[in-house]
Design an enzyme around this catalytic site. Structure first.
Site, mmCIF file in Angstrom:
data_model
loop_
_atom_site.group_PDB
_atom_site.id
_atom_site.type_symbol
_atom_site.label_atom_id
_atom_site.label_comp_id
_atom_site.label_asym_id
_atom_site.label_seq_id
_atom_site.Cartn_x
_atom_site.Cartn_y
_atom_site.Cartn_z
ATOM 1 N N HIS A 78 38.103 44.475 41.518
ATOM 2 C CA HIS A 78 38.297 43.583 40.371
ATOM 3 C C HIS A 78 37.627 42.232 40.590
ATOM 4 O O HIS A 78 37.010 41.674 39.670
ATOM 5 C CB HIS A 78 39.782 43.390 40.084
ATOM 6 C CG HIS A 78 40.483 44.655 39.678
ATOM 7 N ND1 HIS A 78 41.848 44.726 39.482
ATOM 8 C CD2 HIS A 78 40.009 45.904 39.432
ATOM 9 C CE1 HIS A 78 42.182 45.962 39.143
ATOM 10 N NE2 HIS A 78 41.075 46.690 39.113
ATOM 11 N N HIS A 241 38.687 49.473 31.287
ATOM 12 C CA HIS A 241 39.018 49.183 32.685
ATOM 13 C C HIS A 241 38.166 50.017 33.627
ATOM 14 O O HIS A 241 37.817 49.558 34.726
ATOM 15 C CB HIS A 241 40.496 49.412 32.986
ATOM 16 C CG HIS A 241 40.853 48.993 34.383
ATOM 17 N ND1 HIS A 241 41.022 47.668 34.735
ATOM 18 C CD2 HIS A 241 40.993 49.709 35.533
ATOM 19 C CE1 HIS A 241 41.264 47.589 36.036
ATOM 20 N NE2 HIS A 241 41.250 48.819 36.545
ATOM 21 N N ASP A 245 35.992 48.518 36.641
ATOM 22 C CA ASP A 245 35.986 49.031 38.016
ATOM 23 C C ASP A 245 34.575 49.404 38.458
ATOM 24 O O ASP A 245 34.166 49.109 39.583
ATOM 25 C CB ASP A 245 36.880 50.274 38.117
ATOM 26 C CG ASP A 245 38.343 49.941 38.360
ATOM 27 O OD1 ASP A 245 38.671 48.769 38.625
ATOM 28 O OD2 ASP A 245 39.169 50.878 38.275
ATOM 29 N N HIS A 268 36.141 55.431 42.081
ATOM 30 C CA HIS A 268 35.622 54.634 43.196
ATOM 31 C C HIS A 268 34.785 55.476 44.154
ATOM 32 O O HIS A 268 33.717 55.053 44.601
ATOM 33 C CB HIS A 268 36.784 53.991 43.950
ATOM 34 C CG HIS A 268 37.683 53.167 43.082
ATOM 35 N ND1 HIS A 268 37.236 52.058 42.402
ATOM 36 C CD2 HIS A 268 39.001 53.297 42.784
ATOM 37 C CE1 HIS A 268 38.252 51.539 41.720
ATOM 38 N NE2 HIS A 268 39.326 52.273 41.936
#
Length: 307
Positions: A78, A241, A245, A268
């Site tokens: 973030h 979001h 990310d 991720h």
């Protein structure tokens, strides 16, 4: 010359880690040209500097973790996303625990902190990684398929599609595209919060995760509805979001990208896998700078404005 950027002065925040639940103090400091973004574990007996890089990422379970030796910093995405959105090149991040504070669960608080400190232009050229040919990573088949891709583009845009079988998520946009040249990171992306489901919370906490999570720093849903009293910040907050990310994960490469990123159900781990695949193919990219900032893609020439 399109110049590198750092902060004019230092700024601080105190919060808790999303997964660890630990109290943590964060100090953001200006850094010299060509320093990059460096996390510093100042709580250790001998402070350890951890410069960001794709290779520094050592864990991608529920967040991006970077490490050097035995020192780690969890959940960096973030803050890294805010740095990418505002165009910050050089920064020291002093941290007193092993996880970046979650604050409100989005990047908005980091944007506020960085812009409150002020952004300063430096006498050094800003360097970009320009993608020259498509690079893609894929996993799974059918219902388990997920992929992420970088392609040549004179600028920076991200397109993301999520696929959650949940009535609340289904009622919002599951695909969104953000182009840095036409959109505003602070307005369009930064306020999107991390999200989760009550049915997963007990399992995560049993694994030592989400110990600091709650309605004040995440969008939480049961089987039928959003539990947060104020509802969603964006109609399509979930997919936004994921773009937030992705911007943070991709900025861990150490330089801004000139590329079009697209992804389906990525996260991720896949974002880092994509960076490593790019770097493993030297003919797929080049490092460039712009002696004349008018030649730079729109969206990069001026530091991003406040809201």
């Amino acid at each position: 010359m399109l110049q590198q950027r750092t902060l004019k002065t230092l700024t601080r925040a105190v919060g808790v880690g999303l997964h660890s639940g630990q109290r943590v103090e964060l100090t953001l400091r200006p850094a010299q040209p060509d320093t990059g973004i460096v996390f510093r574990r100042v709580d250790l007996p001998v402070p350890v500097d951890i410069p960001v890089s794709a290779q520094a990422v050592t864990d991608t379970r529920m967040a991006s973790t970077i490490s050097r030796g035995g020192a780690k910093v969890h959940t960096v995405e973030h803050l890294m996303s805010a740095c990418a959105g505002l165009g910050l090149d050089n920064l020291y991040v002093d941290i007193t625990a092993e996880e970046v504070p979650i604050l409100d669960g989005s990047s908005a608080s980091f944007v506020f902190l960085l812009q409150s400190a002020g952004i300063e232009l430096q006498q050094a050229p800003r360097r970009f990684i320009r993608v020259l040919r498509p690079v893609e990573v894929r996993e799974g088949e059918g219902e388990n398929l997920k992929w992420a891709r970088l392609a040549p583009y004179h600028g920076y845009k991200l397109a993301f599609e999520i696929d959650f079988d949940h009535r609340v998520v289904d009622s919002t946009g599951q695909r969104f595209e953000f182009d840095l040249s036409t959109g505003s990171y602070a307005r369009d992306i930064a306020r999107a919060r991390t999200f989760g489901f009550t049915k997963d919370l007990e399992m995560m906490r049993a694994s030592g995760l989400a110990l600091g999570g709650g309605l004040d720093n995440a969008v939480v849903m049961d089987d039928y509805r959003v539990l947060n009293a104020d509802g969603l910040r964006y109609d399509d907050e979930f997919v936004k979001h994921k773009i937030l990310d992705a911007m943070g994960d991709l900025y861990l490469v150490g330089k801004p990208l000139l590329a079009a990123y697209s992804a389906f159900r990525s996260g991720h781990a896949m974002n880092n896998k994509l960076l490593r695949a790019l770097l493993a193919q030297p003919d797929a990219f080049e490092v460039v700078s712009f002696d004349d900032e008018k030649q730079a893609p729109a969206g990069f020439a001026r530091p991003a404005r406040a809201w």
